[in-house]
Design an enzyme around this catalytic site. Sequence first.
Site, short mmCIF file in Angstrom:
data_model
loop_
_atom_site.label_atom_id
_atom_site.label_comp_id
_atom_site.label_asym_id
_atom_site.label_seq_id
_atom_site.Cartn_x
_atom_site.Cartn_y
_atom_site.Cartn_z
N THR A 1 -5.59 3.49 -5.24
CA THR A 1 -4.99 4.34 -6.27
C THR A 1 -4.03 3.50 -7.12
O THR A 1 -4.06 3.58 -8.36
CB THR A 1 -4.24 5.52 -5.62
OG1 THR A 1 -5.13 6.19 -4.71
CG2 THR A 1 -3.77 6.51 -6.66
N CYS B 1 -11.19 3.58 -1.17
CA CYS B 1 -9.89 4.02 -0.63
C CYS B 1 -9.68 3.29 0.70
O CYS B 1 -10.64 3.08 1.45
CB CYS B 1 -9.92 5.53 -0.39
SG CYS B 1 -8.46 6.16 0.45
N THR B 2 -8.43 2.92 0.94
CA THR B 2 -8.11 2.15 2.15
C THR B 2 -8.58 2.81 3.45
O THR B 2 -8.86 2.12 4.42
CB THR B 2 -6.58 2.01 2.25
OG1 THR B 2 -5.97 3.28 1.99
CG2 THR B 2 -6.05 0.98 1.27
N ASP C 1 0.87 -1.17 0.00
CA ASP C 1 0.00 0.00 0.00
C ASP C 1 0.91 1.23 0.00
O ASP C 1 2.11 1.12 0.29
CB ASP C 1 -0.90 0.00 1.25
CG ASP C 1 -1.77 1.24 1.31
OD1 ASP C 1 -2.47 1.53 0.32
OD2 ASP C 1 -1.74 1.97 2.33
N CYS D 1 -3.81 -0.83 -2.09
CA CYS D 1 -4.06 0.59 -2.36
C CYS D 1 -4.98 0.75 -3.56
O CYS D 1 -4.70 0.22 -4.64
CB CYS D 1 -2.71 1.26 -2.64
SG CYS D 1 -2.84 2.99 -3.08
N1 DGL Z 1 -3.97 4.00 -0.07
C1 DGL Z 1 -4.56 5.07 -0.86
C2 DGL Z 1 -5.78 4.53 -1.60
O1 DGL Z 1 -6.38 3.56 -1.20
C3 DGL Z 1 -4.93 6.27 -0.01
C4 DGL Z 1 -3.74 7.04 0.50
C5 DGL Z 1 -2.93 7.68 -0.61
O2 DGL Z 1 -3.41 8.64 -1.26
O3 DGL Z 1 -1.83 7.20 -0.84
O4 DGL Z 1 -6.15 5.09 -2.61
#
Ligand code: DGL
Length: 263
Positions: free
Chosen positions: A73, A182-183, A8, A71
């Site tokens: 993203t 999102c996590t 992540d 993650c």
């Molecule tokens: N882990 C990211 C997600 O799930 C959120 C935190 C970030 O922007 O890195 O999109």
Amino acid sequence: MKPIGVFDSGVGGLTVIRELIHQLPCEDIVYFGDTARVPYGIKSKETVIRFSMENILFLLKQEVKLICVACNTASSLAIPAIKNHFKVPIVGVISPGVREAVYATQNKRIGVIGTKGTIKSRAYELEIKQLDPKIKVTTAACPLFVPLVEEGWLSGDVVMAVVKTYLKPLKDAGVDTVILGCTHYPLLRSLIEQVMCKDVTLIDSAKQVAIEVKKILANEGLLNKGHKGKQKFYVSDNPEWFSGLAARFLGRPIKDAKKMSLV
Ligand code: DGL
């Protein structure tokens, strides 16, 4: 017995680890949190792809049998570009969440919230449409949610005002299902529930991801049995910060996160 690798951008992927431990208690897990380069949510696609490749290479050095991209993203921006470069199975969080949401919606209106990068990629939207082109998808980037969660602002007037503002387009669209893309967002679940009202289904893909991982390992004959799974945690910076936040995301503190340099 090879471990499962999970990465992540930072600490948020621990929400996925929690579910993996719950559903796959016999598996060893190696986690990498890229705390030196978090957040990924505001970075360009090229950068997120490069970071993800480096994270995967680090996990492959730990001889993992499968890689889970916790993650959202990285799953949105990098997986489509890099998935076929590696022999080990790579599981992201998008498809499992999409499948559950498409199954859950009654009125065929799904809302998706995530980082700017996730929303801009349209990864969720495109996969939903692939499964059912009739579904109307309303999306909203919620960039303030990640810092609010990391600062422990999980309730109160300020965070409520932010949640209401971000979710307005989803409410206006009359969605009956919302993907928490999102996590960090599962930690705001009760506020999101209050704003969206009780009859809206909130999808946290962690559960479905763990089911998918289990299915792949079973199909490939790679499931561990009769072993108490252990976890190892690596970060690219600031293990103290990571350990401090871990309790909130994992439900228990982590004392032995190790700092690793990727380059
Ligand atoms: N882990 C990211 C997600 O799930 C959120 C935190 C970030 O922007 O890195 O999109």
